[in-house]
Design a protein around this motif. Structure first.
Motif, PDB file in Angstrom:
ATOM      1  N   TYR A 158     -17.830  18.499 148.860  1.00 22.54           N
ATOM      2  CA  TYR A 158     -18.929  18.321 149.804  1.00 22.54           C
ATOM      3  C   TYR A 158     -18.602  17.156 150.730  1.00 22.54           C
ATOM      4  CZ  TYR A 158     -23.616  17.923 151.768  1.00 22.54           C
ATOM      5  OH  TYR A 158     -24.686  17.885 152.634  1.00 22.54           O
ATOM      6  N   SER A 159     -18.591  17.431 152.041  1.00 26.59           N
ATOM      7  CA  SER A 159     -18.278  16.410 153.039  1.00 26.59           C
ATOM      8  C   SER A 159     -19.559  15.772 153.555  1.00 26.59           C
ATOM      9  CB  SER A 159     -17.504  17.029 154.207  1.00 26.59           C
ATOM     10  OG  SER A 159     -17.402  16.101 155.279  1.00 26.59           O
ATOM     11  N   THR A 160     -19.672  14.450 153.398  1.00 26.59           N
ATOM     12  CA  THR A 160     -20.833  13.752 153.954  1.00 26.59           C
ATOM     13  C   THR A 160     -20.714  13.611 155.467  1.00 26.59           C
ATOM     14  OG1 THR A 160     -19.783  11.592 153.570  1.00 26.59           O
ATOM     15  CG2 THR A 160     -21.185  12.466 151.821  1.00 26.59           C
ATOM     16  N   LYS A 161     -19.494  13.756 155.991  1.00 24.89           N
ATOM     17  CA  LYS A 161     -19.301  13.657 157.442  1.00 24.89           C
ATOM     18  C   LYS A 161     -19.898  14.860 158.158  1.00 24.89           C
ATOM     19  CE  LYS A 161     -15.710  13.097 160.970  1.00 24.89           C
ATOM     20  NZ  LYS A 161     -14.250  12.956 161.230  1.00 24.89           N
ATOM     21  N   THR A 162     -19.719  16.047 157.570  1.00 21.51           N
ATOM     22  CA  THR A 162     -20.199  17.272 158.212  1.00 21.51           C
ATOM     23  C   THR A 162     -21.421  17.865 157.517  1.00 21.51           C
ATOM     24  OG1 THR A 162     -18.716  18.641 156.872  1.00 21.51           O
ATOM     25  CG2 THR A 162     -17.856  17.806 158.974  1.00 21.51           C
ATOM     26  N   SER A 163     -21.826  17.262 156.385  1.00 28.24           N
ATOM     27  CA  SER A 163     -22.942  17.798 155.580  1.00 28.24           C
ATOM     28  C   SER A 163     -22.714  19.270 155.236  1.00 28.24           C
ATOM     29  CB  SER A 163     -24.278  17.617 156.318  1.00 28.24           C
ATOM     30  OG  SER A 163     -24.557  16.251 156.518  1.00 28.24           O
ATOM     31  N   SER A 164     -21.481  19.568 154.842  1.00 30.93           N
ATOM     32  CA  SER A 164     -21.132  20.954 154.495  1.00 30.93           C
ATOM     33  C   SER A 164     -20.255  20.947 153.251  1.00 30.93           C
ATOM     34  CB  SER A 164     -20.391  21.629 155.650  1.00 30.93           C
ATOM     35  OG  SER A 164     -19.174  20.950 155.920  1.00 30.93           O
ATOM     36  N   TYR A 165     -20.138  22.115 152.622  1.00 35.99           N
ATOM     37  CA  TYR A 165     -19.358  22.208 151.402  1.00 35.99           C
ATOM     38  C   TYR A 165     -18.368  23.367 151.491  1.00 35.99           C
ATOM     39  CZ  TYR A 165     -22.187  26.238 149.997  1.00 35.99           C
ATOM     40  OH  TYR A 165     -22.793  27.462 149.938  1.00 35.99           O
ATOM     41  N   GLU A 166     -17.405  23.347 150.575  1.00 41.11           N
ATOM     42  CA  GLU A 166     -16.475  24.460 150.434  1.00 41.11           C
ATOM     43  C   GLU A 166     -16.056  24.558 148.970  1.00 41.11           C
ATOM     44  OE1 GLU A 166     -12.622  24.074 152.199  1.00 41.11           O
ATOM     45  OE2 GLU A 166     -12.647  21.890 152.062  1.00 41.11           O
ATOM     46  N   TYR A 167     -15.682  25.756 148.544  1.00 38.15           N
ATOM     47  CA  TYR A 167     -15.149  25.946 147.209  1.00 38.15           C
ATOM     48  C   TYR A 167     -13.634  25.764 147.258  1.00 38.15           C
ATOM     49  CZ  TYR A 167     -19.714  27.615 145.805  1.00 38.15           C
ATOM     50  OH  TYR A 167     -21.057  27.697 145.521  1.00 38.15           O
ATOM     51  N   THR A 168     -13.104  25.058 146.267  1.00 34.98           N
ATOM     52  CA  THR A 168     -11.688  24.741 146.236  1.00 34.98           C
ATOM     53  C   THR A 168     -11.080  25.272 144.941  1.00 34.98           C
ATOM     54  OG1 THR A 168     -12.106  22.591 145.199  1.00 34.98           O
ATOM     55  CG2 THR A 168     -12.054  22.654 147.605  1.00 34.98           C
ATOM     56  N   ASP A 169      -9.772  25.175 144.838  1.00 41.47           N
ATOM     57  CA  ASP A 169      -9.064  25.617 143.634  1.00 41.47           C
ATOM     58  C   ASP A 169      -7.861  24.695 143.442  1.00 41.47           C
ATOM     59  OD1 ASP A 169      -8.087  26.930 141.465  1.00 41.47           O
ATOM     60  OD2 ASP A 169      -7.454  28.741 142.531  1.00 41.47           O
ATOM     61  N   ILE A 170      -8.138  23.455 142.977  1.00 39.93           N
ATOM     62  CA  ILE A 170      -7.094  22.449 142.788  1.00 39.93           C
ATOM     63  C   ILE A 170      -7.012  22.127 141.294  1.00 39.93           C
ATOM     64  CG2 ILE A 170      -6.268  20.157 143.432  1.00 39.93           C
ATOM     65  CD1 ILE A 170      -8.041  20.341 145.925  1.00 39.93           C
ATOM     66  N   PRO A 171      -6.040  22.676 140.589  1.00 41.87           N
ATOM     67  CA  PRO A 171      -5.937  22.414 139.147  1.00 41.87           C
ATOM     68  C   PRO A 171      -5.399  21.014 138.865  1.00 41.87           C
ATOM     69  CG  PRO A 171      -4.121  23.772 139.866  1.00 41.87           C
ATOM     70  CD  PRO A 171      -5.009  23.595 141.070  1.00 41.87           C
ATOM     71  N   PHE A 172      -5.712  20.495 137.692  1.00 42.48           N
ATOM     72  CA  PHE A 172      -5.085  19.270 137.215  1.00 42.48           C
ATOM     73  C   PHE A 172      -4.896  19.380 135.710  1.00 42.48           C
ATOM     74  CE2 PHE A 172      -9.581  18.404 136.816  1.00 42.48           C
ATOM     75  CZ  PHE A 172      -9.709  17.634 135.675  1.00 42.48           C
ATOM     76  N   HIS A 173      -3.929  18.656 135.193  1.00 38.98           N
ATOM     77  CA  HIS A 173      -3.538  18.796 133.790  1.00 38.98           C
ATOM     78  C   HIS A 173      -4.415  17.915 132.903  1.00 38.98           C
ATOM     79  CE1 HIS A 173      -1.332  19.593 130.265  1.00 38.98           C
ATOM     80  NE2 HIS A 173      -0.551  18.527 130.265  1.00 38.98           N
ATOM     81  N   ASN A 174      -5.322  18.542 132.165  1.00 39.12           N
ATOM     82  CA  ASN A 174      -6.185  17.832 131.214  1.00 39.12           C
ATOM     83  C   ASN A 174      -5.410  17.710 129.900  1.00 39.12           C
ATOM     84  OD1 ASN A 174      -8.248  16.841 129.611  1.00 39.12           O
ATOM     85  ND2 ASN A 174      -9.783  18.288 130.359  1.00 39.12           N
ATOM     86  N   GLN A 175      -4.478  16.754 129.860  1.00 35.39           N
ATOM     87  CA  GLN A 175      -3.472  16.697 128.795  1.00 35.39           C
ATOM     88  C   GLN A 175      -4.073  16.524 127.408  1.00 35.39           C
ATOM     89  OE1 GLN A 175      -0.318  13.985 129.656  1.00 35.39           O
ATOM     90  NE2 GLN A 175       0.684  14.215 127.685  1.00 35.39           N
ATOM     91  N   TYR A 176      -5.156  15.751 127.310  1.00 38.16           N
ATOM     92  CA  TYR A 176      -5.722  15.447 125.999  1.00 38.16           C
ATOM     93  C   TYR A 176      -7.073  16.136 125.779  1.00 38.16           C
ATOM     94  CZ  TYR A 176      -1.993  12.022 126.327  1.00 38.16           C
ATOM     95  OH  TYR A 176      -0.770  11.427 126.494  1.00 38.16           O
ATOM     96  N   PHE A 177      -7.383  17.123 126.617  1.00 38.17           N
ATOM     97  CA  PHE A 177      -8.413  18.138 126.359  1.00 38.17           C
ATOM     98  C   PHE A 177      -9.863  17.695 126.546  1.00 38.17           C
ATOM     99  CE2 PHE A 177      -4.947  18.545 123.097  1.00 38.17           C
ATOM    100  CZ  PHE A 177      -4.181  19.436 123.823  1.00 38.17           C
ATOM    101  N   HIS A 178     -10.133  16.424 126.830  1.00 38.08           N
ATOM    102  CA  HIS A 178     -11.534  16.004 126.968  1.00 38.08           C
ATOM    103  C   HIS A 178     -11.615  14.822 127.932  1.00 38.08           C
ATOM    104  CE1 HIS A 178     -15.556  14.507 126.053  1.00 38.08           C
ATOM    105  NE2 HIS A 178     -15.795  15.629 125.380  1.00 38.08           N
ATOM    106  N   MET A 179     -12.047  15.099 129.176  1.00 36.05           N
ATOM    107  CA  MET A 179     -12.111  14.075 130.215  1.00 36.05           C
ATOM    108  C   MET A 179     -13.530  13.520 130.302  1.00 36.05           C
ATOM    109  SD  MET A 179     -10.010  12.667 132.451  1.00 36.05           S
ATOM    110  CE  MET A 179      -8.765  13.946 132.631  1.00 36.05           C
ATOM    111  N   SER A 180     -13.685  12.219 130.047  1.00 38.68           N
ATOM    112  CA  SER A 180     -15.010  11.607 130.116  1.00 38.68           C
ATOM    113  C   SER A 180     -15.126  10.583 131.235  1.00 38.68           C
ATOM    114  CB  SER A 180     -15.360  10.924 128.790  1.00 38.68           C
ATOM    115  OG  SER A 180     -14.436   9.906 128.476  1.00 38.68           O
TER     116      SER A 180
END
Length: 438
Positions: A380-402
């Motif tokens: 969500y861009s605060t500059k344009t007040s608009s959103y988009e759906y993305t698909d950027i994976p990242f490696h959750n190596q230890y299975f639980h991100m807090s």
């Protein structure tokens, strides 16, 4: 992007002086071991004033070498990415030429790739400039080594001017890199394994390049002790420099250090607290009106993560949810001194369905889970007040991100991954400013 201010990259520049290396189990994105180099030692070159000047110059050259290596990695990786995108663009252009009525999807891809073409030549120029900088640093390091062997063989004033000139040119080159759009997340690099499953660790994005203090806050509740370390090396070795006993316990793991102050959510409330490390006192505190708290609108993992405080290139932010916005995420920009709300944006993304979120250049990026398989799914861009759906994976190596938070100084994501303190490298698509730009 890169870990320039914290994880020191070992360069191919050899300086024949005595050094102290602090090794850890951390690795970079290519699997190479990382160590922190501190040079020279404090008792080295202390015999006279000239040697003291030489010590300062050696430290400056080392700092510039690290910054140049970070710039080199950033430029080369972005350059390779854009070259691949250029190939896709040419392929799509050929397909378009052979079709009378191109499909909408093909047009969309063409429009996405079109902005990459004008900046390609500038990337090539910058890549050549970085190579030139590295060679000049290598030559300067050789000169310093010769001086180390025979003090006085080189004009120290001339040497000082050379260092200052290189510093100035490096700053000008770095300033060309402006805010950009998140394209890729790589890593993580595991810095340390400590604490409980949940917690937060951070550095100050507003601190000077020589200030690399680390703050560590274990657990998401029933705690108010903040540990401070002078550097990443001290953090890895466990050498605390100071502890702070906060006046109020915190809720969640979504704290941030910004310009020397800690911003956190006071337990069982929607109150944001600003605590100044220098004075050891609360500067101000203010309630976020209508913000849910105490697991009313947490992230998917719970842990009283209702209110997320973060900082980026544009300032200080709070991310939370309200009944008025049907439990969807609300973004508010805060005045760092008074905590007054400067602006608010209502999104349509449910806070309870978000794994974590972070701000980069005024855009909120949201992950769809805190577990394995998570990806950055919404922006969500605060500059344009608009959103988009993305698909950027990242490696959750230890299975639980807090905890997942962006640091604008390091151009990296800090994470707390199931009791592991990790760093992610990021790739931003950015336009490089030239002297012809207005």
């Amino acid at each position: 992007k890169g870990f320039g201010h914290n994880l020191k990259i070992i360069l191919d520049i050899t300086i024949t002086i005595q050094i102290l290396c602090v090794y850890s189990s951390a690795q970079d994105a290519e699997g190479r071991c990382i160590c922190t180099v501190v040079a020279p030692e404090q008792n080295l070159c202390s015999r006279d004033a000239k040697e003291g000047q030489l010590r300062q110059l050696l430290e400056k050259v080392q700092n510039m070498s690290q910054s140049i290596e970070v710039l080199n990695l950033r430029t080369q990786r972005d350059f390779q990415y854009i070259m691949r995108m250029e190939g896709q663009f040419k392929g799509l252009r050929s397909k378009q030429a052979g079709v009378n009525n191109p499909e909408r999807e093909l047009k969309g891809k063409m429009e996405t790739l079109q902005p990459l073409i004008p900046v390609l030549e500038q990337y090539k120029t910058d890549a050549q400039l970085v190579v030139q900088f590295k060679q000049e640093i290598r030559n300067l390091s050789m000169a310093l080594t010769a001086i180390q062997e025979e003090i006085g063989a080189y004009d120290s004033e001339e040497l000082q001017q050379t260092v200052l000139s290189l510093e100035s040119r490096l700053r000008n080159c770095m300033s060309k890199l402006t805010c950009g759009k998140l394209m890729k997340i790589t890593g993580p690099v595991t810095v340390k394994t400590s604490g409980t499953r949940f917690g937060a660790w951070m550095t100050d994005p507003q601190a000077s390049p020589t200030n690399n203090r680390v703050w560590y806050m274990d657990s998401y509740t029933n705690n108010k002790i903040v540990k401070e370390y002078k550097s990443i090396a001290d953090f890895v070795s466990g050498a605390e420099s100071r502890t702070y006993n906060l006046p109020f316990k915190w809720a969640g793991t979504n704290h941030v250090v910004y310009n020397g102050s800690l911003y956190y959510n006071k337990v069982q409330s929607n109150i944001v607290v600003c605590y100044r490390f220098e004075t050891g006192r609360v500067v101000t505190q203010r309630a976020l009106e209508n913000a849910g708290f105490h697991n009313v609108y947490p992230y998917t993992w719970g842990g009283f993560s209702d209110i997320d405080l973060m900082a980026d290139e544009l300032g200080l932010w709070a991310v939370y949810a309200t009944n008025q916005n049907a439990g969807n995420i609300v973004i508010s920009q805060l005045n760092p001194e008074t905590l007054q709300i400067l602006g608010t944006w209502n999104t349509e993304y449910s806070k309870r369905n978000a794994g974590e979120s972070f701000m980069i250049c005024g855009t909120l990026y949201i992950t769809n889970s805190h577990l394995t398989g998570a990806k950055v799914y919404y922006a969500y861009s605060t500059k344009t007040s608009s959103y988009e759906y993305t698909d950027i994976p990242f490696h959750n190596q230890y299975f639980h991100m807090s905890m997942l938070d962006y640091n604008a100084r390091d151009r990296a994501l800090y994470g707390w991954n199931n009791g592991h303190q990790v760093l992610f490298n990021i790739t931003l698509f950015h336009i490089i400013k030239t002297e012809d730009d207005s």
